[in-house]
Design a protein around this motif. Structure first.
Motif, PDB file in Angstrom:
ATOM      1  N   ARG A  93       1.084  -1.180   0.313  1.00 55.99           N
ATOM      2  CA  ARG A  93       0.242   0.254   0.107  1.00 55.99           C
ATOM      3  C   ARG A  93       1.302   0.717  -0.329  1.00 55.99           C
ATOM      4  NH1 ARG A  93      -1.822  -4.914   1.899  1.00 55.99           N
ATOM      5  NH2 ARG A  93      -4.123  -4.950   1.912  1.00 55.99           N
ATOM      6  N   GLY A 135     -16.344   2.254   8.564  1.00 55.82           N
ATOM      7  CA  GLY A 135     -14.567   1.748   8.705  1.00 55.82           C
ATOM      8  C   GLY A 135     -13.938   2.833   8.473  1.00 55.82           C
ATOM      9  N   CYS A 136     -13.645   3.656   9.171  1.00 52.62           N
ATOM     10  CA  CYS A 136     -12.214   5.028   8.651  1.00 52.62           C
ATOM     11  C   CYS A 136     -11.297   5.210   8.808  1.00 52.62           C
ATOM     12  CB  CYS A 136     -13.331   6.176   9.629  1.00 52.62           C
ATOM     13  SG  CYS A 136     -15.539   6.248   9.008  1.00 52.62           S
ATOM     14  N   GLY A 154      -9.769   2.940   3.965  1.00 54.68           N
ATOM     15  CA  GLY A 154     -11.233   2.744   4.002  1.00 54.68           C
ATOM     16  C   GLY A 154     -11.578   4.286   3.437  1.00 54.68           C
ATOM     17  N   MET A 187     -15.528   1.893  14.941  1.00 54.36           N
ATOM     18  CA  MET A 187     -15.715   1.857  15.967  1.00 54.36           C
ATOM     19  C   MET A 187     -15.179   2.655  17.126  1.00 54.36           C
ATOM     20  SD  MET A 187     -16.346  -1.211  16.628  1.00 54.36           S
ATOM     21  CE  MET A 187     -16.797  -1.586  18.862  1.00 54.36           C
ATOM     22  N   ARG A 242      -9.942   7.300  14.977  1.00 57.22           N
ATOM     23  CA  ARG A 242     -10.374   6.577  13.739  1.00 57.22           C
ATOM     24  C   ARG A 242     -11.456   7.893  12.726  1.00 57.22           C
ATOM     25  NH1 ARG A 242      -7.237   2.106  12.839  1.00 57.22           N
ATOM     26  NH2 ARG A 242      -6.595   3.528  10.543  1.00 57.22           N
ATOM     27  N   LEU A 279     -16.161  -0.524   4.980  1.00 52.61           N
ATOM     28  CA  LEU A 279     -14.478   0.120   5.147  1.00 52.61           C
ATOM     29  C   LEU A 279     -14.222  -0.982   5.876  1.00 52.61           C
ATOM     30  CD1 LEU A 279     -14.903   2.841   3.692  1.00 52.61           C
ATOM     31  CD2 LEU A 279     -14.728   1.208   2.276  1.00 52.61           C
ATOM     32  N   THR A 280     -14.688  -2.351   6.840  1.00 54.08           N
ATOM     33  CA  THR A 280     -14.448  -2.872   7.982  1.00 54.08           C
ATOM     34  C   THR A 280     -13.655  -4.200   7.439  1.00 54.08           C
ATOM     35  OG1 THR A 280     -15.966  -3.688   7.555  1.00 54.08           O
ATOM     36  CG2 THR A 280     -15.997  -2.216   9.632  1.00 54.08           C
ATOM     37  N   PRO A 281     -12.314  -4.749   9.151  1.00 54.93           N
ATOM     38  CA  PRO A 281     -12.089  -6.380   8.707  1.00 54.93           C
ATOM     39  C   PRO A 281     -13.274  -6.750   7.834  1.00 54.93           C
ATOM     40  CG  PRO A 281     -11.673  -5.068  10.954  1.00 54.93           C
ATOM     41  CD  PRO A 281     -12.686  -3.904  10.137  1.00 54.93           C
ATOM     42  N   ARG A 341     -17.878  -8.575   7.812  1.00 52.15           N
ATOM     43  CA  ARG A 341     -18.703  -8.192   5.798  1.00 52.15           C
ATOM     44  C   ARG A 341     -19.900  -9.533   6.294  1.00 52.15           C
ATOM     45  NH1 ARG A 341     -15.568  -5.611   5.028  1.00 52.15           N
ATOM     46  NH2 ARG A 341     -13.556  -6.129   4.044  1.00 52.15           N
ATOM     47  N   LYS A 376     -12.938  -5.826  -0.369  1.00 53.27           N
ATOM     48  CA  LYS A 376     -12.856  -7.539  -0.375  1.00 53.27           C
ATOM     49  C   LYS A 376     -11.635  -8.150   0.774  1.00 53.27           C
ATOM     50  CE  LYS A 376      -8.506  -7.622   0.207  1.00 53.27           C
ATOM     51  NZ  LYS A 376      -7.644  -6.874   0.619  1.00 53.27           N
ATOM     52  N   GLY A 379     -14.145  -4.653  -3.730  1.00 52.83           N
ATOM     53  CA  GLY A 379     -12.705  -3.734  -3.627  1.00 52.83           C
ATOM     54  C   GLY A 379     -11.753  -4.749  -4.426  1.00 52.83           C
ATOM     55  N   GLN A 423     -10.430  -4.243  -7.729  1.00 53.22           N
ATOM     56  CA  GLN A 423     -10.459  -3.369  -8.619  1.00 53.22           C
ATOM     57  C   GLN A 423     -10.165  -4.108 -10.104  1.00 53.22           C
ATOM     58  OE1 GLN A 423      -9.233  -2.799  -4.929  1.00 53.22           O
ATOM     59  NE2 GLN A 423      -7.061  -2.467  -5.311  1.00 53.22           N
ATOM     60  N   ILE A 464      -8.850  -5.927  17.470  1.00 50.13           N
ATOM     61  CA  ILE A 464      -9.259  -4.949  16.245  1.00 50.13           C
ATOM     62  C   ILE A 464      -8.935  -3.910  15.595  1.00 50.13           C
ATOM     63  CG2 ILE A 464     -11.216  -3.147  15.190  1.00 50.13           C
ATOM     64  CD1 ILE A 464     -13.928  -4.903  17.907  1.00 50.13           C
ATOM     65  N   GLU A 505      -7.399 -12.568   3.132  1.00 47.18           N
ATOM     66  CA  GLU A 505      -6.940 -10.873   3.532  1.00 47.18           C
ATOM     67  C   GLU A 505      -6.665 -10.278   2.338  1.00 47.18           C
ATOM     68  OE1 GLU A 505      -6.873  -6.785   3.662  1.00 47.18           O
ATOM     69  OE2 GLU A 505      -4.326  -7.782   3.134  1.00 47.18           O
ATOM     70  N   ARG A 525      -0.422  -4.831 -11.210  1.00 52.40           N
ATOM     71  CA  ARG A 525      -1.173  -2.674 -11.108  1.00 52.40           C
ATOM     72  C   ARG A 525      -0.517  -2.197 -11.444  1.00 52.40           C
ATOM     73  NH1 ARG A 525      -4.015  -3.041  -4.547  1.00 52.40           N
ATOM     74  NH2 ARG A 525      -4.875  -5.525  -5.731  1.00 52.40           N
TER      75      ARG A 525
END
Ligand code: NAD
Length: 452
Positions: free
Chosen positions: A20, A70-71, A75, A97, A101, A146-148, A152, A170, A199, A201, A253, A269, A351
């Motif tokens: 990332r 999920g921030c 996300g 949560m 965040r 956009l959470t773990p 989902r 994802k 996601g 993409q 978390i 993941e 990519r």
């Protein structure tokens, strides 16, 4: 055992080029490349089968209102790219949560998309049920999850009940029980004509689309072996030293990739992206798999119980094989790609580009893209035109393929995809969602960990 750098002869260990990126660099890549292409046309082509309806959305106006759940790091980037790439959208609510965040995400969003953020304090929601308060807002059209991934399936089921469109990061779940729930919710979403874009993409990235068309048209002959690699040094991705005030649940978390009930382990993941590409090329899911793996860098309890390397052979039942290699280890030579080997050539895609070596070589000449801007435009377009897209079933397939690989690796047993999908009772959820005590499950041990 300590972690030794494993090197290809002559190659220097380097940072994984596809890890990332810092947010600014990623956004620059996405938005620059989008502006050079007519991505609306491309995304419409990708959107797949669609049925015309009225195109009405909740707000009844031209603006599509988004709630993000999920921030965190990815996300926030997802929301920024969505807001920057799509016209007539607004961020309207946020749930997480933890307040810290939301605060850091909001600061970034207000910098990156100042005219499109409309989130007053009363539309910020905290805790496990915070997302339900966002769902109760009639003005919200799209909810971004956009959470773990451990959360989902339940989030998706509730959102279908509330009748909202969705973007899902994802992977889609972490166990077979979750996948079955996700698939059931996806069926209900179809009945309600809801759009769900996910996601993965690369499904919208032009270099993948062009290469896979060529492969399907025989450019590398008959496909023999599919390779999905995500080998990188991201041992400490989302690692935070535990603070004394954190309960077990809060610690897990905040450090979610290290716990299988939240992340599915990194085969699920992370490698699910590249596994998805193999299933896409094969137009199928594997019938069976055998996996090996373990942990050599992540030896202490601070790294939870996940592995740091996996090697899984998947068999599609028609002579076709997928080799899936995933490692998050210090000092390894980074390799994040798909390779597709045929009787007349080998295709490579990342990519950053795509090419073919062999009897009829080829190189992608356009501007490679992550596919993200195209993906969000496809979602908005599907809602505005009343032509729902539901990508949940293919997210479920890629995720289930990866979960079957993890089940095999953790237990030492060969696993049939169909059995795992339909019969596995593995349900990794904790007994209750509460910020309190939560013991960590032991590290899986092949030959001892049961296949359930
Ligand atoms: N598509 C891609 O290329 C890509 C890249 C990176 C991450 N991801 C995916 O994005 C997702 C998020 O990853 P991230 O890097 O942003 O993680 P992160 O830890 O930075 O953010 C996750 C956020 O979700 C919040 N959260 C956790 N459980 C919650 C719940 N039950 N309700 C509300 N909020 C909750 C956390 O507090 C945190 O702020 C994961 O599914 C990950 O696999 C996708």
């Amino acid at each position: 055992m300590s972690c030794r750098p494993s090197r290809v002869q002559g190659a220097r260990p380097r940072r994984c080029t596809h890890a990332r990126y810092p947010m600014k660099k990623q956004l620059q890549i996405t938005v620059d490349s989008l502006s050079r292409r007519g991505f609306m046309t491309r995304s419409a082509a990708v959107a797949g089968a669609a049925v015309a309806t009225s195109g009405v959305h909740a707000a009844g106006s031209d603006t599509l209102r988004i709630a993000m759940v999920g921030c965190g790091d990815r996300g926030t980037r997802d929301a920024v790219v969505f807001l920057q790439s799509v016209k007539g959208v607004e961020l309207y609510a946020m749930a997480d949560m933890f307040q810290d965040r939301i605060d850091s995400s909001l600061a970034e969003l207000r910098k990156s998309a100042p005219d499109k953020v409309n989130v007053p304090k009363e539309r910020m929601f905290l805790g496990f049920d915070g997302y339900k308060k966002a769902l109760a807002l009639g003005e919200v059209d799209i909810v971004m999850y956009l959470t773990p991934p451990g959360f989902r399936p339940e989030h998706v089921a509730e959102t279908v009940k509330a009748g909202k469109h969705m973007f899902l990061e994802k992977p889609g779940a972490v166990d077979a029980v979750g996948i079955r729930a996700l698939l059931a919710a996806a069926e209900e979403a179809d009945k309600k004509r809801l759009s769900i874009v996910v996601g993965t993409q690369q499904r919208y990235a032009p270099q993948y689309l062009d290469l896979i068309d060529l492969i399907w048209n025989g450019r590398i002959g008959d496909i023999r072996v599919l390779k999905a690699h995500w080998i990188c040094d991201m041992v400490d991705w989302h690692f935070h030293p535990r603070r004394p005030e954190w309960s077990d649940m809060e610690w897990q978390i905040r450090c979610w990739p290290f716990f299988t009930w939240l992340s599915g382990d990194h085969l699920v993941e992370q490698l699910c992206h590249n596994i998805d590409v193999c299933n896409w090329v094969a137009k199928a899911v594997p019938v069976a798999c055998t996996g090996l793996g373990g942990r050599q860098c992540r030896t202490g309890p601070e790294h939870g119980h996940i592995y740091d390397h996996f090697a899984v052979e998947y068999r599609y039942g028609n002579g076709l094989t997928m080799i899936a290699l995933a490692a998050q280890m210090y000092g390894v030579t980074g390799d994040v790609c798909n390779r597709i080997e045929g009787t007349k050539g080998v295709a490579y895609v990342t990519r950053g580009g795509a090419h073919i070596e062999g009897e009829r070589p080829w190189r992608y000449q356009g501007n490679p893209s992550s596919g993200e801007g195209e993906m969000y435009n496809a979602l908005a377009e599907s809602i505005r035109e009343g032509k729902p897209i539901n990508e949940c079933p293919r997210l479920a397939q890629a995720t289930m393929t990866a979960i079957a690989g993890r089940m095999s690796t953790y237990t030492g047993r060969a696993v049939q995809y169909d059995w795992a999908l339909k019969e596995s009772k593995e349900d990794l959820r904790p007994a209750k969602y509460e910020l309190g005590p939560l013991p960590v499950a032991p590290v899986a041990m092949p030959g001892k960990t049961p296949l359930v």
